[in-house]
Design a protein around this motif. Structure first.
Motif, PDB file in Angstrom:
ATOM      1  N   GLU A 158      35.968  18.601  45.244  1.00 38.63           N
ATOM      2  CA  GLU A 158      35.170  18.252  46.409  1.00 38.63           C
ATOM      3  C   GLU A 158      35.855  17.164  47.231  1.00 38.63           C
ATOM      4  OE1 GLU A 158      31.301  16.602  45.610  1.00 38.63           O
ATOM      5  OE2 GLU A 158      32.096  14.966  44.392  1.00 38.63           O
ATOM      6  N   PHE A 159      35.654  17.249  48.528  1.00 41.20           N
ATOM      7  CA  PHE A 159      36.163  16.258  49.458  1.00 41.20           C
ATOM      8  C   PHE A 159      35.434  14.935  49.254  1.00 41.20           C
ATOM      9  CE2 PHE A 159      37.703  14.468  53.330  1.00 41.20           C
ATOM     10  CZ  PHE A 159      36.632  13.824  53.922  1.00 41.20           C
ATOM     11  N   VAL A 160      36.183  13.836  49.312  1.00 41.40           N
ATOM     12  CA  VAL A 160      35.602  12.506  49.158  1.00 41.40           C
ATOM     13  C   VAL A 160      35.714  11.709  50.455  1.00 41.40           C
ATOM     14  CG1 VAL A 160      35.742  10.315  47.926  1.00 41.40           C
ATOM     15  CG2 VAL A 160      36.085  12.463  46.690  1.00 41.40           C
ATOM     16  N   ALA A 161      36.917  11.610  50.983  1.00 39.70           N
ATOM     17  CA  ALA A 161      37.149  10.826  52.197  1.00 39.70           C
ATOM     18  C   ALA A 161      38.460  11.251  52.830  1.00 39.70           C
ATOM     19  CB  ALA A 161      37.189   9.333  51.884  1.00 39.70           C
ATOM     20  N   GLY A 162      38.522  11.179  54.143  1.00 37.49           N
ATOM     21  CA  GLY A 162      39.745  11.557  54.842  1.00 37.49           C
ATOM     22  C   GLY A 162      39.980  10.677  56.048  1.00 37.49           C
ATOM     23  N   ILE A 163      41.250  10.549  56.436  1.00 33.84           N
ATOM     24  CA  ILE A 163      41.611   9.698  57.557  1.00 33.84           C
ATOM     25  C   ILE A 163      42.738  10.351  58.340  1.00 33.84           C
ATOM     26  CG2 ILE A 163      43.237   8.361  56.136  1.00 33.84           C
ATOM     27  CD1 ILE A 163      42.408   5.881  57.786  1.00 33.84           C
ATOM     28  N   ARG A 164      42.597  10.326  59.654  1.00 40.22           N
ATOM     29  CA  ARG A 164      43.685  10.810  60.524  1.00 40.22           C
ATOM     30  C   ARG A 164      44.761   9.742  60.568  1.00 40.22           C
ATOM     31  NH1 ARG A 164      42.752  15.181  64.130  1.00 40.22           N
ATOM     32  NH2 ARG A 164      40.633  15.985  63.940  1.00 40.22           N
ATOM     33  N   TRP A 165      45.980  10.157  60.250  1.00 42.77           N
ATOM     34  CA  TRP A 165      47.050   9.175  60.112  1.00 42.77           C
ATOM     35  C   TRP A 165      47.303   8.434  61.410  1.00 42.77           C
ATOM     36  CZ3 TRP A 165      48.881   7.758  55.566  1.00 42.77           C
ATOM     37  CH2 TRP A 165      49.983   6.913  55.548  1.00 42.77           C
ATOM     38  N   ASN A 166      47.264   9.117  62.549  1.00 46.91           N
ATOM     39  CA  ASN A 166      47.633   8.456  63.798  1.00 46.91           C
ATOM     40  C   ASN A 166      46.483   7.690  64.439  1.00 46.91           C
ATOM     41  OD1 ASN A 166      46.242  10.765  64.442  1.00 46.91           O
ATOM     42  ND2 ASN A 166      47.789  11.607  65.817  1.00 46.91           N
ATOM     43  N   THR A 167      45.252   8.201  64.351  1.00 46.75           N
ATOM     44  CA  THR A 167      44.138   7.539  65.040  1.00 46.75           C
ATOM     45  C   THR A 167      43.273   6.692  64.118  1.00 46.75           C
ATOM     46  OG1 THR A 167      42.608   9.376  64.708  1.00 46.75           O
ATOM     47  CG2 THR A 167      44.029   9.470  66.661  1.00 46.75           C
ATOM     48  N   GLY A 168      43.326   6.972  62.832  1.00 45.50           N
ATOM     49  CA  GLY A 168      42.468   6.243  61.898  1.00 45.50           C
ATOM     50  C   GLY A 168      41.057   6.772  61.812  1.00 45.50           C
ATOM     51  N   LEU A 169      40.772   7.901  62.484  1.00 47.02           N
ATOM     52  CA  LEU A 169      39.432   8.488  62.412  1.00 47.02           C
ATOM     53  C   LEU A 169      39.123   8.851  60.968  1.00 47.02           C
ATOM     54  CD1 LEU A 169      36.972   9.514  64.022  1.00 47.02           C
ATOM     55  CD2 LEU A 169      38.119  11.736  64.125  1.00 47.02           C
ATOM     56  N   ILE A 170      37.929   8.508  60.520  1.00 50.82           N
ATOM     57  CA  ILE A 170      37.565   8.627  59.113  1.00 50.82           C
ATOM     58  C   ILE A 170      36.338   9.512  58.910  1.00 50.82           C
ATOM     59  CG2 ILE A 170      36.638   7.314  57.148  1.00 50.82           C
ATOM     60  CD1 ILE A 170      38.398   4.981  58.042  1.00 50.82           C
ATOM     61  N   HIS A 171      36.355  10.254  57.819  1.00 53.21           N
ATOM     62  CA  HIS A 171      35.197  11.035  57.394  1.00 53.21           C
ATOM     63  C   HIS A 171      34.962  10.763  55.905  1.00 53.21           C
ATOM     64  CE1 HIS A 171      34.625  13.723  60.920  1.00 53.21           C
ATOM     65  NE2 HIS A 171      35.886  13.409  61.125  1.00 53.21           N
ATOM     66  N   TYR A 172      33.676  10.757  55.511  1.00 52.01           N
ATOM     67  CA  TYR A 172      33.309  10.535  54.121  1.00 52.01           C
ATOM     68  C   TYR A 172      32.336  11.590  53.626  1.00 52.01           C
ATOM     69  CZ  TYR A 172      35.081   5.705  54.461  1.00 52.01           C
ATOM     70  OH  TYR A 172      35.871   4.592  54.621  1.00 52.01           O
ATOM     71  N   LEU A 173      32.404  11.838  52.323  1.00 56.49           N
ATOM     72  CA  LEU A 173      31.353  12.587  51.644  1.00 56.49           C
ATOM     73  C   LEU A 173      30.088  11.732  51.699  1.00 56.49           C
ATOM     74  CD1 LEU A 173      30.571  14.945  49.637  1.00 56.49           C
ATOM     75  CD2 LEU A 173      31.255  13.378  47.807  1.00 56.49           C
ATOM     76  N   ASP A 174      28.959  12.355  51.967  1.00 55.71           N
ATOM     77  CA  ASP A 174      27.719  11.589  52.131  1.00 55.71           C
ATOM     78  C   ASP A 174      27.411  10.693  50.933  1.00 55.71           C
ATOM     79  OD1 ASP A 174      25.817  14.112  53.996  1.00 55.71           O
ATOM     80  OD2 ASP A 174      27.288  12.618  54.630  1.00 55.71           O
ATOM     81  N   SER A 175      27.654  11.189  49.754  1.00 57.11           N
ATOM     82  CA  SER A 175      27.258  10.449  48.557  1.00 57.11           C
ATOM     83  C   SER A 175      28.121   9.210  48.301  1.00 57.11           C
ATOM     84  CB  SER A 175      27.292  11.356  47.331  1.00 57.11           C
ATOM     85  OG  SER A 175      28.609  11.800  47.083  1.00 57.11           O
ATOM     86  N   VAL A 176      29.242   9.076  49.005  1.00 53.32           N
ATOM     87  CA  VAL A 176      30.075   7.897  48.807  1.00 53.32           C
ATOM     88  C   VAL A 176      30.062   6.975  50.014  1.00 53.32           C
ATOM     89  CG1 VAL A 176      31.592   9.224  47.290  1.00 53.32           C
ATOM     90  CG2 VAL A 176      32.256   8.849  49.677  1.00 53.32           C
ATOM     91  N   THR A 177      29.424   7.410  51.093  1.00 54.13           N
ATOM     92  CA  THR A 177      29.348   6.576  52.293  1.00 54.13           C
ATOM     93  C   THR A 177      28.674   5.251  51.961  1.00 54.13           C
ATOM     94  OG1 THR A 177      29.245   8.514  53.723  1.00 54.13           O
ATOM     95  CG2 THR A 177      28.456   6.445  54.643  1.00 54.13           C
ATOM     96  N   GLY A 178      29.338   4.186  52.346  1.00 55.44           N
ATOM     97  CA  GLY A 178      28.814   2.855  52.050  1.00 55.44           C
ATOM     98  C   GLY A 178      29.332   2.288  50.740  1.00 55.44           C
ATOM     99  N   ARG A 179      29.875   3.123  49.876  1.00 56.26           N
ATOM    100  CA  ARG A 179      30.457   2.642  48.603  1.00 56.26           C
ATOM    101  C   ARG A 179      31.977   2.734  48.600  1.00 56.26           C
ATOM    102  NH1 ARG A 179      29.742   4.939  43.758  1.00 56.26           N
ATOM    103  NH2 ARG A 179      29.366   7.030  44.594  1.00 56.26           N
ATOM    104  N   PHE A 180      32.505   3.782  49.182  1.00 59.71           N
ATOM    105  CA  PHE A 180      33.958   4.004  49.192  1.00 59.71           C
ATOM    106  C   PHE A 180      34.508   3.709  50.590  1.00 59.71           C
ATOM    107  CE2 PHE A 180      34.267   7.405  45.597  1.00 59.71           C
ATOM    108  CZ  PHE A 180      33.583   6.555  44.751  1.00 59.71           C
ATOM    109  N   ILE A 181      35.716   3.191  50.615  1.00 57.09           N
ATOM    110  CA  ILE A 181      36.382   2.907  51.879  1.00 57.09           C
ATOM    111  C   ILE A 181      37.800   3.461  51.814  1.00 57.09           C
ATOM    112  CG2 ILE A 181      37.203   1.123  53.463  1.00 57.09           C
ATOM    113  CD1 ILE A 181      34.986  -0.696  52.331  1.00 57.09           C
TER     114      ILE A 181
END
Length: 126
Positions: free
Chosen positions: A46-69
């Motif tokens: 399952e996907f946990v978190a992702g980041i665009r290398w050039n812009t830094g745009l970030i996405h998180y799995l709902d269950s880790v939002t606020g806990r994982f960075i």
């Protein structure tokens, strides 16, 4: 070819924090999306978190939002996953993945990622 090397997995008690790192080498590209996936025993990856290398745009799995960075260091070609307040259900093998970004890129779809690391085990005990 892009090589990804994860580090930081270990066994910890619930409630503590842990940092994972993923260093990319080879033909790295600023247009990549770098993400963390995890796979627990008997479960799908399952996907946990992702980041665009050039812009830094970030996405998180709902269950880790606020806990994982998730964060990145462009100079070191390294992506980090800082995990706070770990729970037993966070136990899994954590994988780093790299995929070429494009329109309508689905962060959660594992098949969008061309390169994968070997994984690092995180075990959280109560």
């Amino acid at each position: 070819q892009v090589n990804l090397a994860e580090r930081g997995g270990t066994s910890v008690q619930a409630g503590v924090s842990l940092d994972l790192s993923c260093t990319a080498s080879g033909r790295t590209d600023s247009t990549y999306i770098m993400s963390w996936f995890r796979q627990a025993p008997g479960k799908e990856r399952e996907f946990v978190a992702g980041i665009r290398w050039n812009t830094g745009l970030i996405h998180y799995l709902d269950s880790v939002t606020g806990r994982f960075i998730i964060s990145r260091d462009n100079v070191k070609n390294t992506v980090y996953l800082h995990m706070n307040s770990l729970k037993t259900e966070d136990t899994a093998v954590y994988y780093c993945a790299a995929g070429m970004q494009h329109a309508f890129f689905d962060y959660a779809r594992a098949t969008n990622y061309e390169y994968w690391g070997q994984g690092t085990q995180v075990t959280v005990s109560s």
